[in-house]
Design an enzyme around this catalytic site. Sequence first.
Site, PDB file in Angstrom:
ATOM      1  N   LYS A 245      45.119   5.936  39.619  1.00 37.06           N
ATOM      2  CA  LYS A 245      45.449   5.391  38.546  1.00 37.06           C
ATOM      3  C   LYS A 245      46.594   5.150  38.023  1.00 37.06           C
ATOM      4  CE  LYS A 245      41.959   2.085  37.425  1.00 37.06           C
ATOM      5  NZ  LYS A 245      42.318   0.742  37.858  1.00 37.06           N
TER       6      LYS A 245
ATOM      7  N   LYS B 134      47.248  19.551  30.086  1.00 37.74           N
ATOM      8  CA  LYS B 134      47.421  18.675  28.954  1.00 37.74           C
ATOM      9  C   LYS B 134      47.950  19.684  28.645  1.00 37.74           C
ATOM     10  CE  LYS B 134      43.382  15.827  31.075  1.00 37.74           C
ATOM     11  NZ  LYS B 134      41.858  16.376  31.216  1.00 37.74           N
TER      12      LYS B 134
ATOM     13  N   LYS C 227      47.243  10.368  45.973  1.00 37.59           N
ATOM     14  CA  LYS C 227      45.686   9.772  46.665  1.00 37.59           C
ATOM     15  C   LYS C 227      46.047   8.957  45.958  1.00 37.59           C
ATOM     16  CE  LYS C 227      42.629  11.822  43.620  1.00 37.59           C
ATOM     17  NZ  LYS C 227      41.532  13.424  43.189  1.00 37.59           N
TER      18      LYS C 227
END
Length: 344
Positions: free
Chosen positions: A209, A124, A206
């Site tokens: 979203k 991140k 995969k």
Amino acid sequence: MARMSAPDAPSAAPRILSGMQPTSDSLHLGNYLGALVNWVRLQDEFDAFYFVADLHALTVPTDPAVLRQRTRVTAAQFLAGGVDPKRSAVFCQSHVTEHAELGWVMNCLTAEGEARRMTQFKDKVAKGGNANVGLLTYPMLMAADILMYDAAYVPVGEDQRQHLEITRDLAERFNARFGDGGLVVPEPYIVKGAAKIQDLQDPAAKMSKTGSSPKGLIDLMQDPAKIAKNIRSAVTDTDAEVRYDVEHKPGVSNLLVIHSVLSGSSIEELEASFAGRGYGDLKKEVADVVVEALTPFQARMRELLDDPAELDRILASGAESARAVARTTMERVRERVGLLPAGR
Ligand code: TRP
């Protein structure tokens, strides 16, 4: 196995616990078949605790009204997907304030460098998000979630393996420092053969979203006609044989997996039934199977979201069961680490 609410009448079945962050407005078929279907199955064998990780969601700045709505939607999805609040405790993490308290104790057992080395945190930070300290201590809060309930097993996906490892380390560290029997060291339960659902438009990736395009995703709350349309336009290949071969035929294989998990037919049975038939037939049947499974799910979702009082009542009762366990654990932890008991 009935879940008993009296704290002094615990169930004899081993305890499991898992949580999901309320980070989007709706689950997609990948989450559903990968995680929720297992949660539902496991509640028959285990004393299950399932929660919405709303404190974890605060690590990503979110509009308060949006967070509230996502938390309700996530909880409703557990229930609509088949988690039975009579057998499993279904609750919001923030309703059991002991999570934050035990999270603090876990922070104090973790070296700063150890937290910084966690791959999700590093990823991140590398992606340039301005990470807050909550993100750094995310794994310690997750350890607290798990250790709070003496969970024997934690069913999660492969991406959570490192978080479970640090949870085990922290439990062992706690016990080494404060005496054996303080905290139960949990086992991961990376579900074998969990269905991996791929993006319909980019079957090498995969389903997610943040994936290729909205057409690649099967959103559980989407209009069934739209879902059927997305399935009909799924990317396949130029050969015409319906055969399971992830490497050479990822699109067709993905459709077979979706069909198989929802219909209960084995891949071999499906290959036999589609022998000599084209991709059009396959897509049509997969669309039917998906729509058939999602129709009752969506109806139950609407019921739950139209009656927030009922949903809140279920969450309150789940939190009560959870709190009964959490209170006992925190008494034990406070005593072990040397915090004075609060006079009651
Ligand atoms: N980190 C998990 C995820 O993103 C969510 C989570 C929070 C969790 N606490 C947990 C999962 C405890 C299992 C157990 O999927």
